[in-house]
Scaffold this motif. Structure first.
Motif, short mmCIF file in Angstrom:
data_model
loop_
_atom_site.label_atom_id
_atom_site.label_comp_id
_atom_site.label_asym_id
_atom_site.label_seq_id
_atom_site.Cartn_x
_atom_site.Cartn_y
_atom_site.Cartn_z
N HIS A 8 0.72 -1.17 -0.07
CA HIS A 8 -0.03 -0.02 -0.14
C HIS A 8 0.91 1.13 0.04
CE1 HIS A 8 -3.97 -1.71 1.49
NE2 HIS A 8 -3.32 -2.72 0.66
N ARG A 9 0.35 2.29 -0.52
CA ARG A 9 1.17 3.52 -0.72
C ARG A 9 0.42 4.79 0.05
NH1 ARG A 9 5.52 2.77 -4.71
NH2 ARG A 9 5.24 0.68 -5.46
N ASP A 10 1.19 5.70 0.45
CA ASP A 10 0.61 6.90 0.98
C ASP A 10 0.02 7.79 -0.29
OD1 ASP A 10 0.86 6.28 3.57
OD2 ASP A 10 2.90 7.52 3.52
N HIS A 11 -1.27 8.49 0.17
CA HIS A 11 -1.50 9.35 -0.94
C HIS A 11 -2.34 10.61 -0.24
CE1 HIS A 11 -4.01 11.12 -4.12
NE2 HIS A 11 -3.17 10.35 -5.23
N PRO A 12 -1.90 11.94 -0.41
CA PRO A 12 -2.67 12.87 0.32
C PRO A 12 -4.18 12.77 0.20
CG PRO A 12 -1.92 13.67 -1.74
CD PRO A 12 -1.27 12.07 -1.80
N TRP A 13 -4.90 12.12 -0.59
CA TRP A 13 -6.48 12.19 -0.51
C TRP A 13 -7.02 10.76 0.18
CZ3 TRP A 13 -7.18 13.61 -6.33
CH2 TRP A 13 -6.65 14.87 -6.46
N LEU A 14 -6.09 9.71 0.63
CA LEU A 14 -6.62 8.87 1.64
C LEU A 14 -7.43 9.20 2.40
CD1 LEU A 14 -3.40 6.55 1.95
CD2 LEU A 14 -5.54 5.74 0.70
N GLY A 15 -8.84 8.46 2.27
CA GLY A 15 -9.86 8.72 3.44
C GLY A 15 -10.89 9.82 2.81
N ARG A 16 -10.42 10.29 1.65
CA ARG A 16 -11.45 11.68 1.37
C ARG A 16 -12.31 10.93 -0.10
NH1 ARG A 16 -7.21 16.39 0.57
NH2 ARG A 16 -9.08 17.46 -0.05
N THR A 17 -13.39 11.47 -0.14
CA THR A 17 -14.11 11.32 -1.23
C THR A 17 -13.77 12.11 -2.68
OG1 THR A 17 -16.31 10.90 0.20
CG2 THR A 17 -16.48 11.34 -2.22
N VAL A 18 -13.42 11.20 -3.48
CA VAL A 18 -12.82 11.77 -4.75
C VAL A 18 -13.66 11.41 -5.93
CG1 VAL A 18 -10.52 11.76 -3.94
CG2 VAL A 18 -11.51 9.64 -5.15
N GLU A 19 -13.59 11.93 -7.17
CA GLU A 19 -14.23 11.48 -8.32
C GLU A 19 -13.28 10.67 -9.12
OE1 GLU A 19 -15.81 13.51 -12.52
OE2 GLU A 19 -15.00 14.91 -10.92
N ASP A 20 -13.97 9.57 -9.75
CA ASP A 20 -13.22 8.51 -10.60
C ASP A 20 -13.59 9.24 -12.05
OD1 ASP A 20 -12.46 6.91 -12.35
OD2 ASP A 20 -13.47 5.09 -11.49
N THR A 21 -12.68 10.01 -12.53
CA THR A 21 -12.98 10.76 -13.96
C THR A 21 -13.08 9.59 -15.00
OG1 THR A 21 -10.88 11.05 -14.66
CG2 THR A 21 -11.80 12.82 -13.45
N ALA A 22 -12.79 8.38 -14.81
CA ALA A 22 -13.02 7.39 -15.90
C ALA A 22 -14.40 6.90 -16.03
CB ALA A 22 -12.08 5.96 -15.62
N THR A 23 -15.23 6.96 -14.79
CA THR A 23 -16.71 6.55 -14.88
C THR A 23 -17.51 7.65 -14.25
OG1 THR A 23 -16.24 5.88 -12.44
CG2 THR A 23 -15.79 4.19 -14.00
N GLY A 24 -17.00 8.67 -13.72
CA GLY A 24 -17.98 9.68 -13.41
C GLY A 24 -18.34 9.59 -12.12
N ARG A 25 -18.22 8.49 -11.29
CA ARG A 25 -18.72 8.27 -10.12
C ARG A 25 -17.70 8.81 -8.86
NH1 ARG A 25 -18.38 1.87 -9.80
NH2 ARG A 25 -19.62 2.10 -7.80
N ARG A 26 -18.44 8.84 -7.92
CA ARG A 26 -17.69 9.57 -6.51
C ARG A 26 -17.43 8.24 -5.48
NH1 ARG A 26 -16.00 14.18 -6.31
NH2 ARG A 26 -15.79 14.55 -4.22
N GLY A 27 -16.24 8.11 -4.76
CA GLY A 27 -16.05 7.32 -3.75
C GLY A 27 -14.98 7.53 -2.84
N ARG A 28 -14.89 6.93 -1.79
CA ARG A 28 -13.86 7.25 -0.75
C ARG A 28 -12.70 6.39 -1.07
NH1 ARG A 28 -14.07 10.16 3.50
NH2 ARG A 28 -16.51 10.04 3.48
N LEU A 29 -11.64 7.09 -1.21
CA LEU A 29 -10.38 6.59 -1.54
C LEU A 29 -9.79 5.81 -0.26
CD1 LEU A 29 -7.83 5.94 -3.37
CD2 LEU A 29 -6.91 8.18 -2.69
N ARG A 30 -10.10 4.47 -0.35
CA ARG A 30 -9.69 3.43 0.70
C ARG A 30 -8.20 3.05 0.79
NH1 ARG A 30 -13.96 1.41 4.11
NH2 ARG A 30 -12.51 -0.29 3.72
#
Length: 73
Positions: A8-30
Motif C-alpha cells: 500500500h502507498r501513501d496518498h494525500p487524498w486517502l480517506g477523502r471522497t474523490v471523483e473517478d473521471t473514468a466513470t464519473g462516480r464518486r467514492g472514498r479513497l480507501r
C-alpha cells in the motif's frame, strides 16, 4: 509516494471522497495498492453510501472533498 504494508502507498487524498473521471462516480479513497498481479498501484474506491469497491488508475482521480477533522490524513 511512500510504500507501507502490503504494498500500500501513501496518498494525500486517502480517506477523502474523490471523483473517478473514468466513470464519473464518486467514492472514498480507501487504498493505493496493486490490483492482483499488476505491479502498478491503482486507487481503491468505496462508493458513497457503501457497496462494492472498485479500482481506477491514479491518474483518473480528481476533485477531492475538502479536508475536515473527519477525513484529515
Amino acid at each position: 509516494m511512500k510504500t507501507t504494508d502490503l504494498q500500500h502507498r501513501d496518498h494525500p487524498w486517502l480517506g477523502r471522497t474523490v471523483e473517478d473521471t473514468a466513470t464519473g462516480r464518486r467514492g472514498r479513497l480507501r487504498a493505493v495498492a496493486p490490483d492482483g498481479e499488476e505491479p502498478t498501484p491503482v486507487a481503491w474506491l468505496l462508493p458513497e453510501g457503501g457497496g462494492r469497491e472498485w479500482t481506477t488508475p491514479l491518474s483518473r482521480l480528481a476533485n477531492p472533498e475538502p479536508i475536515t477533522p473527519d477525513n484529515s490524513p
